[in-house]
Design an enzyme around this catalytic site. Structure first.
Site, PDB file in Angstrom:
ATOM      1  N   CYS A 355       0.950  -1.122  -0.205  1.00 28.68           N
ATOM      2  CA  CYS A 355       0.095   0.020   0.002  1.00 28.68           C
ATOM      3  C   CYS A 355       0.853   1.263  -0.008  1.00 28.68           C
ATOM      4  CB  CYS A 355      -1.011   0.159   1.294  1.00 28.68           C
ATOM      5  SG  CYS A 355      -1.945  -1.152   1.532  1.00 28.68           S
TER       6      CYS A 355
HETATM    7  O1  KQY Z   1      -4.216  -0.106   2.555  1.00 25.28           O
HETATM    8  C1  KQY Z   1      -4.121   0.845   1.862  1.00 25.28           C
HETATM    9  N1  KQY Z   1      -3.980   0.888   0.502  1.00 25.28           N
HETATM   10  C2  KQY Z   1      -4.508   2.009   2.504  1.00 25.28           C
HETATM   11  C3  KQY Z   1      -5.048   2.086   3.909  1.00 25.28           C
HETATM   12  C4  KQY Z   1      -5.306   3.585   4.387  1.00 25.28           C
HETATM   13  C5  KQY Z   1      -5.620   3.442   5.571  1.00 25.28           C
HETATM   14  C6  KQY Z   1      -5.824   4.854   6.211  1.00 25.28           C
HETATM   15  N2  KQY Z   1      -6.006   4.688   7.715  1.00 25.28           N
END
Ligand code: KQY
Length: 363
Positions: A355
């Site tokens: 992520c």
């Molecule tokens: O997992 C993701 N691609 C982003 C997670 C965002 C979480 C914000 N608190």
């Protein structure tokens, strides 16, 4: 940089697989005090470790806010390029462009971003700085960009084999906070038109309590054409058990864009990971409310790894399965070193190594 309004697929562009060669990787230096405990200090150390592992085999570009530039420059290796750019948080997978190529040229896609659900069930407000990052990055890299801001999509909600197949989850892409006026068929058409895909495989769900509405990149990822890893638990008492089973059923009964059956490798999950009271005490409130509560289960999964040119960077949680995950990935990626990075401090933010990265394909 040109802003394009045509369709990538019609222009002969497609999204390559993550396991294809990269010219680099984009990341963002964390700063948000309600996402990252103790002023983001421990998250910065974890991000820096991920960056060091990736930068051994590909160029890394890190976006840092004006206030964080000096700190980023000091913490990161000299070979890393730090560029000043405002952001709301640090999820490059979701806010940097998705890159597509025709084999000769690279272009970016600037999707709409609304913090994983906007005012319906989004995770913060405002998100305008994040929403501008894809275009700014294309500008900084001098890459033409497709304006797709009318369609809400995060990079973490798609995975591709680069050969015409895209996998995603219904839980995320059909969620109310993204494109509520589009039918599943229309959403599928968007993926085909923009990513050059011929077949979309819809898994029903992702990881239990994943606050992105269950992004694909936490549950399932391509490791090669017609081969995926799937996050797995053998514990029927875990709500994840039924979720992984349902995904397996879809994968076992489908073929990819080229008509091949898909080999599914089970990647065991760590035991449930919960945030502690001490960790919560390091998080600032958001609009007067805590962002996490002690004991809350976090969406920990080894599938959230990043495939760099020479390495696979895989989260570790201090769990008995850490070593097994590295072992399985080492077998699946025999030409890459699998590097485990202790990622609890990234997980606290709500995502993991995949992520916080976005690859730039090599053309
Ligand atoms: O997992 C993701 N691609 C982003 C997670 C965002 C979480 C914000 N608190």
């Amino acid at each position: 940089m040109k802003i394009l309004h045509s369709l990538p697929a019609e222009d002969g562009y497609y999204m390559p697989a993550e396991f294809a060669p990269h010219s680099g990787c984009i990341m963002i230096f964390p700063h948000r005090r309600d996402s990252w405990q103790f002023g983001a200090y421990s998250a910065r150390k974890a991000f820096a470790e991920v960056i060091r592992a990736i930068s051994r085999s590909e160029k890394v570009i890190v976006c840092a806010r004006y206030d964080d530039y000096d700190c980023a420059r000091e913490m990161l290796p000299d070979c890393v390029r730090v560029i000043e750019m405002e952001s709301d948080d640090a999820w490059a997978r979701d806010v940097a462009p998705t890159f597509v190529t025709n084999g000769k040229t690279l272009r970016g896609i600037d999707w709409g971003f609304n913090a994983w659900g906007g005012l319906e069930d989004g995770l913060y407000f405002p998100w305008d700085k994040d929403n501008k990052m894809a275009r700014k990055l294309c500008d900084a890299l001098d890459i033409d960009t497709y304006d797709r801001r009318s369609f809400i999509l995060e990079g973490g909600s798609i995975h591709t084999d680069g050969e015409g197949t895209v996998i995603t989850t219904e839980a995320c892409l059909l969620s109310k906070g993204r494109n509520p006026r589009l039918t599943k068929e229309k959403i599928e058409q968007q993926l085909k038109n923009n990513l050059g895909a011929k077949k979309i495989i819809w898994l029903p769900c992702g990881i239990y309590l994943d606050e992105t509405n269950e992004h694909i990149d936490n549950i399932c990822a391509f490791t090669a054409p017609a081969e995926v890893v799937l996050a797995w638990t053998d514990d029927p008492a875990d709500p994840q058990y039924a979720m992984s089973q349902k995904c397996m059923e879809v994968l076992a009964n489908t073929t990819d864009a080229k008509g091949r059956a898909i080999t599914v490798h089970k990647l065991p999950l760590p035991k449930p990971v919960a945030i502690t009271a001490e960790e919560c005490s390091g998080l600032d409130n958001m609009n007067g409310e805590p962002t996490r509560t002690p004991g809350e289960r976090l969406a920990a999964s080894y599938v959230n790894f990043y495939i760099a040119n020479g390495a696979v960077v895989c989260p570790q949680f201090g769990d008995d399965n850490d070593g097994r995950a590295v072992e399985i990935l080492s077998e699946l990626f025999p030409d890459r070193e699998v590097v485990g990075v202790y990622a609890r401090d990234i997980l606290i933010g709500g995502g993991n190594i995949h992520c916080i990265t976005q690859q730039i394909p090599q053309v």
